[in-house]
Design an enzyme around this catalytic site. Structure first.
Site, PDB file in Angstrom:
ATOM      1  CE1 TYR A  41     -17.175   8.933 -16.792  1.00 37.59           C
ATOM      2  CE2 TYR A  41     -16.357   9.250 -14.567  1.00 37.59           C
ATOM      3  CZ  TYR A  41     -16.958   8.455 -15.512  1.00 37.59           C
ATOM      4  OH  TYR A  41     -17.334   7.186 -15.189  1.00 37.59           O
ATOM      5  CG  ASP A  81      -9.931  14.204 -16.812  1.00 38.34           C
ATOM      6  OD1 ASP A  81      -9.291  13.570 -17.673  1.00 38.34           O
ATOM      7  OD2 ASP A  81     -10.804  13.688 -16.091  1.00 38.34           O
ATOM      8  NE  ARG A  95      -3.197  -0.045   3.040  1.00 41.38           N
ATOM      9  CZ  ARG A  95      -2.656   0.284   4.221  1.00 41.38           C
ATOM     10  NH1 ARG A  95      -2.173   1.492   4.414  1.00 41.38           N
ATOM     11  NH2 ARG A  95      -2.613  -0.588   5.198  1.00 41.38           N
ATOM     12  CE  LYS A  97     -12.773   5.673 -18.910  1.00 42.16           C
ATOM     13  NZ  LYS A  97     -13.111   7.029 -18.480  1.00 42.16           N
TER      14      LYS A  97
HETATM   15  C1  LIG Z   1     -13.614   7.615 -17.237  1.00 45.55           C
HETATM   16  C2  LIG Z   1     -13.197   8.989 -16.861  1.00 45.55           C
HETATM   17  C3  LIG Z   1     -12.877   9.315 -15.541  1.00 45.55           C
HETATM   18  C4  LIG Z   1     -13.015   8.332 -14.406  1.00 45.55           C
HETATM   19  O1  LIG Z   1     -12.070   7.300 -14.518  1.00 45.55           O
HETATM   20  P1  LIG Z   1     -12.299   5.809 -13.959  1.00 45.55           P
HETATM   21  O2  LIG Z   1     -11.026   5.146 -14.300  1.00 45.55           O
HETATM   22  O3  LIG Z   1     -13.507   5.264 -14.636  1.00 45.55           O
HETATM   23  O4  LIG Z   1     -12.507   5.941 -12.478  1.00 45.55           O
HETATM   24  C5  LIG Z   1     -12.436  10.602 -15.276  1.00 45.55           C
HETATM   25  N1  LIG Z   1     -12.337  11.526 -16.255  1.00 45.55           N
HETATM   26  C6  LIG Z   1     -12.646  11.241 -17.530  1.00 45.55           C
HETATM   27  C7  LIG Z   1     -12.514  12.309 -18.575  1.00 45.55           C
HETATM   28  C8  LIG Z   1     -13.086   9.981 -17.880  1.00 45.55           C
HETATM   29  O5  LIG Z   1     -13.414   9.711 -19.155  1.00 45.55           O
END
Ligand SMILES: *Cc1c(COP(=O)(O)O)cnc(C)c1O
Length: 396
Positions: A125, A190, A71, A215
């Site tokens: 998101y 982001d 951790r 992603k």
């Molecule tokens: C999917 C997504 C998130 C969240 O990510 P997870 O891995 O699903 O927790 C945050 N920001 C954007 C732009 C996303 O597409």
């Protein structure tokens, strides 16, 4: 991780994507990175271990000594962090179990300093929007347009949060101007949609760069993770929060994400070229009322249908109707029903997420096969009717 003289040389992104985080492998006599699944590590010197834990508790800095507990740190995960920091052009990066765990850690770092107010620009998101709007972490949010950021900042503002291109409308923001409006408040961009292949937000003044590694970084739809690229000072705070709240990235996920980075530039460029061609065809198609595609390009396309978007979702055959994005295969989804369902309908619509909007993540298939599938899906019963309607209009 040990660095060598070579790491001082600035290399192209495609080269770093393949080599960063693997600098020591040849010296270890290895080619592929080792996967270390240990949860704990032996140490016969508990005085030394005590001193190291004290140092981490005080500073959040990790030393070069052997790992203590999973951790706290993991060598396989650290390779992915080293590599992503290199690609984003930051000193450090700290990974988490998901993108949402990463955003949570950033908010907790700031809230722990009494800075519980966040200024944010929609759309975000859906779950990021909800996390802020519901105040689940005791934070308070002010939603603004980019021009309103400076005025919305208060003495207790701990963070400005933006997405560009935004999920799901692909709205682009001027990150440099926004960073300027933030003054001394950290700007978190982001960068999930753009990836460092298309945009490096720190170069525009963002202090924190967030990725849902689930992603494009993973890229194959089989690993969940999140990561924040930032300066080492902020990274230390994030590591302390991660250690105590436990949202760690699993070592196997770290292994897959490092592997994913190697092909990131190739995947993003190839899928972007296909996306641009689909954008051209959709833009000329009478069954489509609007197409959204960022100036910086990318593999995400958003469009609004003249007919019922649910018919398109129900009619695709090659394209997978599914939430998420950034995989090798093409996915399509209806944000108002899925990715942004959790956002209040009024807020959703006013931020441009119309009920006719579809979001498509273009993969690596051949463009003609993708177009053939989209074309037949758009010609579902209502798609046909809409097209005939348009033609009638044009004729009359
Ligand atoms: C999917 C997504 C998130 C969240 O990510 P997870 O891995 O699903 O927790 C945050 N920001 C954007 C732009 C996303 O597409």
């Amino acid at each position: 991780m040990a660095t060598d003289d070579f790491s001082a040389v600035s290399r192209a992104l495609a080269t770093e994507a393949v080599h960063a985080g693997r600098e020591d492998l040849a010296g270890l006599g290895l080619h592929a990175p080792p996967l270390d699944l240990s949860t704990t590590y032996p140490s016969y010197d508990s005085r030394d271990e005590a001193a190291r834990i004290d140092a981490f508790a005080a500073t959040g800095a990790l030393d070069d000594g052997p790992p203590v507990y999973a951790r706290l740190s993991n060598p396989t995960v650290a390779r992915f962090e080293t590599a992503l920091a290199k690609l984003e052009g930051t000193e450090s990066a700290v990974s988490f179990a998901s993108g949402m765990a990463a955003l949570t850690a950033v908010l907790l770092v700031r809230a722990s300093l009494g800075l519980r107010h966040v200024v944010a620009v929609r759309p975000l998101y859906g779950c990021s929007d909800h996390l802020l709007n519901a105040g689940l972490l005791g934070t308070e949010v002010t939603w603004v347009d980019p021009a309103g950021i400076a005025d919305a900042i208060r003495p207790d503002t701990g963070l400005v949060l933006v997405e560009s291109p935004a999920n799901p409308t692909l709205r682009e923001l001027d990150l440099r101007a926004i960073a300027h409006s933030c003054g001394s408040v950290p700007l978190l961009a982001d960068n999930t949609f753009a990836t460092p292949v298309l945009q490096r937000p720190v170069e525009s003044g963002a202090r924190l760069v967030l990725h849902s590694a689930t992603k494009y970084l993973g890229g194959h739809g089989d690993v969940m993770g999140g990561i924040v690229a930032c300066d080492e000072e902020f990274a230390r705070k994030l590591r302390q929060v991660r250690f105590t709240t436990g949202g760690v990235l699993h070592p196997f996920a770290g292994y897959l994400l490092l592997r994913g980075l190697a092909t990131l530039p190739v995947r993003v460029r190839a899928a972007s070229a296909t996306a641009a061609e689909l954008v051209a065809r959709l833009s000329a198609d009478p069954r489509i009322s609007a197409v959204h595609y960022p100036r910086i390009g990318g593999a995400m396309v958003a469009f609004e249908t003249v007919g019922d978007p649910h018919e398109v979702i129900g009619s695709v055959r090659l394209i997978t109707p599914a939430v998420s994005l950034g995989s090798v295969d093409t996915l399509i989804q209806h944000p108002a029903s899925i990715s942004h369902r959790i956002v209040d309908a009024g807020d959703r619509r006013s931020s441009g997420v119309s009920d006719r909007l579809l979001r498509m993540s273009v993969g690596l298939e051949d463009v003609e096969d993708l177009w053939a599938d989209l074309d037949q899906a758009l010609s579902g019963p209502r798609g046909l009717r809409a097209r005939d309607g348009r033609r009638t209009e044009a004729a009359s």
